[in-house]
Design a protein around this motif. Structure first.
Motif, PDB file in Angstrom:
ATOM      1  N   ALA A  95       0.829  -1.206   0.000  1.00 41.71           N
ATOM      2  CA  ALA A  95       0.000   0.000   0.000  1.00 41.71           C
ATOM      3  C   ALA A  95       0.863   1.255   0.000  1.00 41.71           C
ATOM      4  N   SER A  96       2.095   1.139   0.435  1.00 37.65           N
ATOM      5  CA  SER A  96       2.960   2.322   0.456  1.00 37.65           C
ATOM      6  C   SER A  96       3.469   2.674  -0.927  1.00 37.65           C
ATOM      7  N   PHE A  97       3.471   1.697  -1.847  1.00 42.17           N
ATOM      8  CA  PHE A  97       4.026   1.991  -3.175  1.00 42.17           C
ATOM      9  C   PHE A  97       3.212   3.022  -3.939  1.00 42.17           C
ATOM     10  N   PRO A  98       1.865   2.899  -3.986  1.00 42.85           N
ATOM     11  CA  PRO A  98       1.112   3.970  -4.675  1.00 42.85           C
ATOM     12  C   PRO A  98       1.349   5.340  -4.058  1.00 42.85           C
ATOM     13  N   ARG A  99       1.510   5.401  -2.735  1.00 38.56           N
ATOM     14  CA  ARG A  99       1.754   6.699  -2.102  1.00 38.56           C
ATOM     15  C   ARG A  99       3.121   7.242  -2.520  1.00 38.56           C
ATOM     16  N   LEU A 106       3.359  12.858  -9.318  1.00 40.67           N
ATOM     17  CA  LEU A 106       2.765  14.187  -9.204  1.00 40.67           C
ATOM     18  C   LEU A 106       3.768  15.284  -9.575  1.00 40.67           C
ATOM     19  N   ASN A 107       5.060  14.969  -9.595  1.00 39.46           N
ATOM     20  CA  ASN A 107       6.040  15.954 -10.050  1.00 39.46           C
ATOM     21  C   ASN A 107       5.739  16.434 -11.456  1.00 39.46           C
ATOM     22  N   PHE A 108       5.182  15.521 -12.277  1.00 39.55           N
ATOM     23  CA  PHE A 108       4.899  15.894 -13.658  1.00 39.55           C
ATOM     24  C   PHE A 108       3.730  16.877 -13.723  1.00 39.55           C
ATOM     25  N   ILE A 109       2.825  16.809 -12.766  1.00 36.53           N
ATOM     26  CA  ILE A 109       1.759  17.813 -12.701  1.00 36.53           C
ATOM     27  C   ILE A 109       2.361  19.139 -12.239  1.00 36.53           C
ATOM     28  N   TYR A 110       3.326  19.086 -11.334  1.00 33.01           N
ATOM     29  CA  TYR A 110       3.982  20.299 -10.848  1.00 33.01           C
ATOM     30  C   TYR A 110       4.745  20.989 -11.977  1.00 33.01           C
ATOM     31  N   ILE A 111       5.333  20.184 -12.891  1.00 37.65           N
ATOM     32  CA  ILE A 111       6.066  20.747 -14.027  1.00 37.65           C
ATOM     33  C   ILE A 111       5.141  21.596 -14.890  1.00 37.65           C
ATOM     34  N   LEU A 112       3.876  21.206 -14.962  1.00 38.20           N
ATOM     35  CA  LEU A 112       2.921  21.942 -15.795  1.00 38.20           C
ATOM     36  C   LEU A 112       2.438  23.230 -15.132  1.00 38.20           C
ATOM     37  N   GLY A 113       2.914  23.502 -13.918  1.00 40.27           N
ATOM     38  CA  GLY A 113       2.564  24.763 -13.267  1.00 40.27           C
ATOM     39  C   GLY A 113       1.345  24.704 -12.375  1.00 40.27           C
ATOM     40  N   VAL A 114       0.897  23.501 -12.056  1.00 35.89           N
ATOM     41  CA  VAL A 114      -0.262  23.351 -11.177  1.00 35.89           C
ATOM     42  C   VAL A 114       0.165  23.703  -9.745  1.00 35.89           C
ATOM     43  N   PRO A 115      -0.644  24.436  -8.996  1.00 36.91           N
ATOM     44  CA  PRO A 115      -0.267  24.800  -7.623  1.00 36.91           C
ATOM     45  C   PRO A 115      -0.066  23.581  -6.728  1.00 36.91           C
ATOM     46  N   VAL A 116       0.770  23.762  -5.735  1.00 36.38           N
ATOM     47  CA  VAL A 116       1.122  22.659  -4.838  1.00 36.38           C
ATOM     48  C   VAL A 116      -0.098  22.180  -4.054  1.00 36.38           C
ATOM     49  N   VAL A 117      -1.046  23.073  -3.765  1.00 37.28           N
ATOM     50  CA  VAL A 117      -2.220  22.681  -2.988  1.00 37.28           C
ATOM     51  C   VAL A 117      -3.039  21.635  -3.749  1.00 37.28           C
ATOM     52  N   VAL A 118      -3.057  21.717  -5.066  1.00 38.03           N
ATOM     53  CA  VAL A 118      -3.779  20.724  -5.881  1.00 38.03           C
ATOM     54  C   VAL A 118      -3.078  19.369  -5.783  1.00 38.03           C
ATOM     55  N   LEU A 119      -1.755  19.393  -5.822  1.00 35.16           N
ATOM     56  CA  LEU A 119      -0.996  18.147  -5.702  1.00 35.16           C
ATOM     57  C   LEU A 119      -1.260  17.487  -4.355  1.00 35.16           C
ATOM     58  N   GLY A 120      -1.291  18.291  -3.302  1.00 28.93           N
ATOM     59  CA  GLY A 120      -1.571  17.752  -1.975  1.00 28.93           C
ATOM     60  C   GLY A 120      -2.961  17.147  -1.890  1.00 28.93           C
ATOM     61  N   THR A 121      -3.906  17.776  -2.556  1.00 29.58           N
ATOM     62  CA  THR A 121      -5.273  17.255  -2.554  1.00 29.58           C
ATOM     63  C   THR A 121      -5.352  15.918  -3.271  1.00 29.58           C
ATOM     64  N   ILE A 122      -4.696  15.832  -4.422  1.00 23.02           N
ATOM     65  CA  ILE A 122      -4.689  14.571  -5.173  1.00 23.02           C
ATOM     66  C   ILE A 122      -4.039  13.477  -4.353  1.00 23.02           C
ATOM     67  N   MET A 123      -2.948  13.816  -3.662  1.00 24.53           N
ATOM     68  CA  MET A 123      -2.253  12.832  -2.836  1.00 24.53           C
ATOM     69  C   MET A 123      -3.162  12.363  -1.705  1.00 24.53           C
ATOM     70  N   ALA A 124      -3.901  13.284  -1.113  1.00 25.28           N
ATOM     71  CA  ALA A 124      -4.812  12.919  -0.026  1.00 25.28           C
ATOM     72  C   ALA A 124      -5.902  11.977  -0.529  1.00 25.28           C
ATOM     73  N   ILE A 126      -5.623   9.867  -3.011  1.00 22.88           N
ATOM     74  CA  ILE A 126      -4.994   8.558  -3.233  1.00 22.88           C
ATOM     75  C   ILE A 126      -4.849   7.807  -1.911  1.00 22.88           C
ATOM     76  N   ILE A 127      -4.397   8.512  -0.868  1.00 23.41           N
ATOM     77  CA  ILE A 127      -4.178   7.857   0.433  1.00 23.41           C
ATOM     78  C   ILE A 127      -5.503   7.395   1.036  1.00 23.41           C
ATOM     79  N   ILE A 128      -6.535   8.236   0.938  1.00 23.04           N
ATOM     80  CA  ILE A 128      -7.847   7.857   1.484  1.00 23.04           C
ATOM     81  C   ILE A 128      -8.394   6.635   0.749  1.00 23.04           C
ATOM     82  N   THR A 129      -8.226   6.624  -0.577  1.00 28.08           N
ATOM     83  CA  THR A 129      -8.682   5.476  -1.373  1.00 28.08           C
ATOM     84  C   THR A 129      -7.943   4.211  -0.951  1.00 28.08           C
ATOM     85  N   LEU A 130      -6.639   4.319  -0.721  1.00 26.42           N
ATOM     86  CA  LEU A 130      -5.848   3.164  -0.307  1.00 26.42           C
ATOM     87  C   LEU A 130      -6.316   2.644   1.051  1.00 26.42           C
TER      88      LEU A 130
END
Lengths: 142, 110
Positions: A95-99, A106-124, A126-130
């Protein structure tokens, strides 16, 4: 593919492998044809490539260790089901591997200029789903 | 506004046409790649609709972005057509769309 806990883990493994393979293809293309442009020239892509390679190498070691643990685990029969105590360790490790892989992808989303808060939300998400899928796997055995 | 001519930039040959266009307007190569992506995406939609009567959006985006990345890598053969930032952008979009395809429920039907 991601209709279950196992499916989500396999999806992230394949996604990480795909990224590593495509970066390797770009590097080999640059070397073979003596071009001066490659995706590895970007520092964040380079860092992601190294980290994903390390994660995939660790994954193989973890899988071997979990297989050994599962083989040593005695099977208990109770409450109309088989009880395999090593399955909880397997779920925790894989379960730790997807995280981990998700944070690198998500670095690739950051490269496109997406704010960090969006990345954190997506990560959250993923973790909740796991967490909930891991609980469902333990409860139903599927 | 006067533009430098093809000869003034010491360019020659058919392959330098793209280099010249990119020098005059740096968004030329990204526009060409975006058009290629749009054509591949639209074609994928139409073929899926015709063959299966339904469209798998994540698969179409993943395949179209992969094809666009391959074309972008081929463009690196000639210096001056594509720059590093454009290539990294296209690569990032490809990773996002492929990850979306692999983690979506629709991919099980692909």
């Amino acid at each position: 593919m991601a209709e279950s806990f196992r499916g989500l883990i396999i999806a992230f493994i394949i996604a990480a492998l795909f990224v590593v393979v495509m970066i390797g293809f770009s590097v080999n293309f640059q070397v073979d044809n003596n071009t001066n442009v490659s995706v590895i020239d970007n520092a964040l892509v380079n860092e992601t490539y190294v980290n994903l390679q390390g994660s995939l190498n660790d994954l193989q070691d973890d899988a071997n260790a979990q297989q050994n643990a599962t083989e040593r685990d005695p099977v208990l029969i109770g409450l109309d089901s088989l009880i395999l105590t090593s399955i909880w360790g397997t779920i925790k490790i894989f379960a730790s591997f997807p995280r981990i892989a998700g944070s690198y992808l998500l670095n690739f989303i950051y490269i496109l200029g997406v704010p960090v808060v969006v990345l954190g939300t997506i990560m959250a998400i993923i973790i909740i789903t796991l967490i909930f899928w891991g609980y469902k796997t333990i409860r139903t055995g599927q | 506004m006067t533009y430098p001519t093809f000869a003034e930039l010491n360019l020659s040959g058919a392959d330098d046409i793209f280099v010249y266009a990119n020098i005059i307007w740096p968004w030329f190569t990204p526009l060409v790649l975006f058009i290629f992506f749009g054509i591949a995406l639209t074609t994928s939609f139409i073929v899926q609709r015709r063959s299966f009567q339904q469209v798998n959006f994540s698969a179409s985006f993943a395949s179209s972005s992969f094809a666009t990345f391959i074309v972008a890598v081929a463009m690196t053969l000639k210096s001056g057509i594509i720059n590093k930032s454009t290539l990294v952008f296209i690569f990032s979009f490809m990773v996002i769309f492929v990850t979306w395809f692999l983690t979506s429920r629709d991919s099980s039907q692909a």
